[in-house]
Design a protein around this motif. Structure first.
Motif, PDB file in Angstrom:
ATOM      1  N   GLY A 210       0.802  -1.219   0.000  1.00 54.06           N
ATOM      2  CA  GLY A 210       0.000   0.000   0.000  1.00 54.06           C
ATOM      3  C   GLY A 210       0.834   1.268   0.000  1.00 54.06           C
ATOM      4  O   GLY A 210       0.383   2.312  -0.480  1.00 54.06           O
ATOM      5  N   ASP A 211       2.036   1.204   0.525  1.00 59.59           N
ATOM      6  CA  ASP A 211       2.899   2.382   0.594  1.00 59.59           C
ATOM      7  C   ASP A 211       4.001   2.384  -0.461  1.00 59.59           C
ATOM      8  O   ASP A 211       4.873   3.255  -0.432  1.00 59.59           O
ATOM      9  N   LEU A 212       3.963   1.424  -1.364  1.00 60.48           N
ATOM     10  CA  LEU A 212       4.939   1.396  -2.448  1.00 60.48           C
ATOM     11  C   LEU A 212       4.401   2.242  -3.597  1.00 60.48           C
ATOM     12  O   LEU A 212       3.594   1.793  -4.404  1.00 60.48           O
ATOM     13  N   THR A 213       4.829   3.496  -3.632  1.00 63.55           N
ATOM     14  CA  THR A 213       4.419   4.409  -4.700  1.00 63.55           C
ATOM     15  C   THR A 213       5.658   4.808  -5.496  1.00 63.55           C
ATOM     16  O   THR A 213       6.786   4.725  -4.993  1.00 63.55           O
ATOM     17  N   MET A 214       5.426   5.236  -6.702  1.00 64.88           N
ATOM     18  CA  MET A 214       6.543   5.683  -7.532  1.00 64.88           C
ATOM     19  C   MET A 214       7.203   6.911  -6.900  1.00 64.88           C
ATOM     20  O   MET A 214       8.426   7.045  -6.924  1.00 64.88           O
ATOM     21  N   ARG A 215       6.431   7.776  -6.298  1.00 65.76           N
ATOM     22  CA  ARG A 215       6.971   8.974  -5.662  1.00 65.76           C
ATOM     23  C   ARG A 215       7.858   8.596  -4.472  1.00 65.76           C
ATOM     24  O   ARG A 215       8.957   9.103  -4.322  1.00 65.76           O
TER      25      ARG A 215
END
Length: 186
Positions: A22-27
């Motif tokens: 859930g916290d793996l974002t590109m940003r």
């Protein structure tokens, strides 16, 4: 030093392991690597491609040195190896299942399972169906294990435990599956 695809995947796995899918974002990934988000797109087309590459990394080496012998020994070993690979990373089952559903990874798990089950005597269609059934069992069971483990991290000390270990529960379900296939082969 220039950013490489390996750097991107290693960074993504580190975020996955620490914070979860859930916290793996590109940003977040770009920030952890000290680059602008656009720099990631030289190495992965989008987040789905990133998840496919992470899934491939999680499954890397799954097929190395499989035992020889009876089909049931080989399929059991393959299922246990798949589970172990998924458990090695937080939300590993969810990542690999998503990559499989989106067809973004290169995983060969279904092919390996299908080959073992065809060697057992199932025709090609049944071998593939059985392999898919087993794959979904491993995904589902392992995702459930990972969810319970993450929930247990937030339980107070001394909270009641599970009836049996995840390995014992997984092994029991796997034996039921293998016994069912064995009955079909008679």
């Amino acid at each position: 030093m220039a950013l490489t695809r390996d750097d991107v995947l290693t960074g993504a796995l580190a975020i996955l392991d620490e914070y979860g899918l859930g916290d793996l974002t590109m940003r977040r990934l770009a920030g952890s690597l000290g680059v602008q988000p656009g720099a990631l797109y030289w190495h992965v087309a989008n987040k789905q491609a990133l998840l496919g590459a992470i899934a491939d990394r999680i499954l890397d080496g799954l097929d190395g040195g499989l035992p020889v012998g009876d089909w049931d020994t080989r399929i059991t070993e393959l299922a246990h190896r798949l589970r172990a690979a998924l458990l090695a990373h937080r939300d590993g089952a969810e990542v690999v299942a998503a990559a499989y559903a989106l067809q973004t990874g290169r995983g060969q798990t279904v092919r390996l399972m299908t080959e073992v089950l065809a060697d057992a005597g199932l025709d090609e269609t049944e071998a593939e169906l059985a392999a898919l059934t087993l794959l979904h069992y491993v995904f589902g069971h392992t995702a459930d294990e990972q969810s319970h483990a993450q929930a247990a991290e937030h339980e107070p000390a001394g909270a009641p435990g599970a009836l049996a270990s995840g390995t014992a529960r997984f092994g029991f379900g796997l034996s039921v599956f293998v016994d069912g296939l064995r009955a079909r082969l008679v």
